[in-house]
Design an enzyme around this catalytic site. Structure first.
Site, PDB file in Angstrom:
ATOM      1  N   SER A  80      45.570  47.767  96.572  1.00  0.00           N
ATOM      2  CA  SER A  80      45.183  46.441  97.047  1.00  0.00           C
ATOM      3  C   SER A  80      45.399  45.445  95.923  1.00  0.00           C
ATOM      4  O   SER A  80      45.453  45.830  94.741  1.00  0.00           O
ATOM      5  CB  SER A  80      43.702  46.446  97.450  1.00  0.00           C
ATOM      6  OG  SER A  80      43.217  45.139  97.657  1.00  0.00           O
TER       7      SER A  80
ATOM      8  N   TYR B  65      34.213  47.431  95.794  1.00  0.00           N
ATOM      9  CA  TYR B  65      35.579  47.671  96.265  1.00  0.00           C
ATOM     10  C   TYR B  65      36.600  47.475  95.151  1.00  0.00           C
ATOM     11  O   TYR B  65      37.504  48.301  94.980  1.00  0.00           O
ATOM     12  CB  TYR B  65      35.884  46.742  97.430  1.00  0.00           C
ATOM     13  CG  TYR B  65      37.255  46.936  98.030  1.00  0.00           C
ATOM     14  CD1 TYR B  65      37.608  48.144  98.632  1.00  0.00           C
ATOM     15  CD2 TYR B  65      38.208  45.920  98.004  1.00  0.00           C
ATOM     16  CE1 TYR B  65      38.861  48.330  99.189  1.00  0.00           C
ATOM     17  CE2 TYR B  65      39.471  46.095  98.563  1.00  0.00           C
ATOM     18  CZ  TYR B  65      39.785  47.302  99.144  1.00  0.00           C
ATOM     19  OH  TYR B  65      41.039  47.478  99.690  1.00  0.00           O
TER      20      TYR B  65
END
Length: 247
Positions: free
Chosen positions: A135, A148
């Site tokens: 990501s 995250y």
């Protein structure tokens, strides 16, 4: 699993929806026998029927589940580490440790388990490829995203470490770091709250799962001497993880 010995096999984790499902379709179109793994077996079996692949119930947080996957595969040519996700948007002060455990188990240790289990077969294939979907959160921190972003940083470093450890082995490694992709990602993050998930993409033209799948297909179609190390891909409307032009 009965597959002709010369058939190229691609394994895609987190394949029951989103990027994983789209990637499975793309690789099947390229001639791979695609083994799709996820926890939602009903979705997997429907997908496998459509693409002529194989569905295997897989929980990347469970050692026995991952071992069972490795045991039934006669060979592995491509591994797409796609299983992962986010839970919540809490500050460090208000961090939910159960959410953190889930994110680290799924993104980091899940990637480790599957990669470790399949790596010998990837090497034996003579031209293995590991694609890990990380990501833009693997490069930047943002407020309320520490669980995250820390998991994605760790997952990315795990993958990047393999690049050096496997020098001289017939395995290529590609990290693909997407920005905002409209899938079930935000729905999972917000525990099924559809309205809150929709607001993430409100006013922008986000990426879609097929955008990432096409990139993975391109990577898989490169000749053995070409290694695409990192690919960062964002919508035109996104500059950083939390910085968008909304129209």
């Amino acid at each position: 699993m009965t597959i002709a010995p010369d058939t190229r096999i691609a394994v895609v984790t987190g394949a029951s929806s989103g990027i994983g499902e789209a990637t499975a379709r793309t690789l099947a179109e390229q001639g791979f026998h695609v083994v799709v793994g996820a926890r939602r077996l009903d979705r997997l079996e429907k997908l496998a029927d459509e693409i002529g692949g194989t569905a295997i119930e897989l929980d990347v947080t469970d050692e026995d589940s991952v071992a069972a996957l490795g045991a039934v595969l006669p060979r592995v040519d491509v591994l797409v580490n796609n299983a992962g996700g986010a839970k919540g948007l809490a500050t460090v002060l208000e961090a939910d440790l159960d959410d953190w455990r889930w994110m680290w188990e799924t993104n980091v240790l899940g990637t480790l388990r599957v990669t470790k289990a399949l790596l010998p077969k990837l090497i034996d294939s003579g031209d293995g490829l590991i694609v890990t979907v990380t990501s833009v959160a693997a490069f930047s921190a943002y407020d309320n995203g520490s669980g995250y972003t820390s998991a994605k940083h760790a997952q990315a470093v795990l993958h990047r470490t393999l690049r050096g450890e496997l020098l001289g082995k017939p395995v290529r490694l590609t990290e693909i770091a997407p920005g905002a992709v409209e899938t079930e990602f935000s729905l999972v993050r917000f525990d099924g709250d559809q309205d809150r998930a929709d607001k993430v993409y409100e006013g922008i033209d986000p990426l879609v799962a097929d955008d990432i799948a096409e990139i993975i297909g391109f990577v898989a179609s490169r000749p053995p001497h070409v290694n695409l190390d990192q690919i960062i891909v964002k919508p035109r409307d996104q500059a950083d993880p939390g910085r968008f032009h909304r129209h």
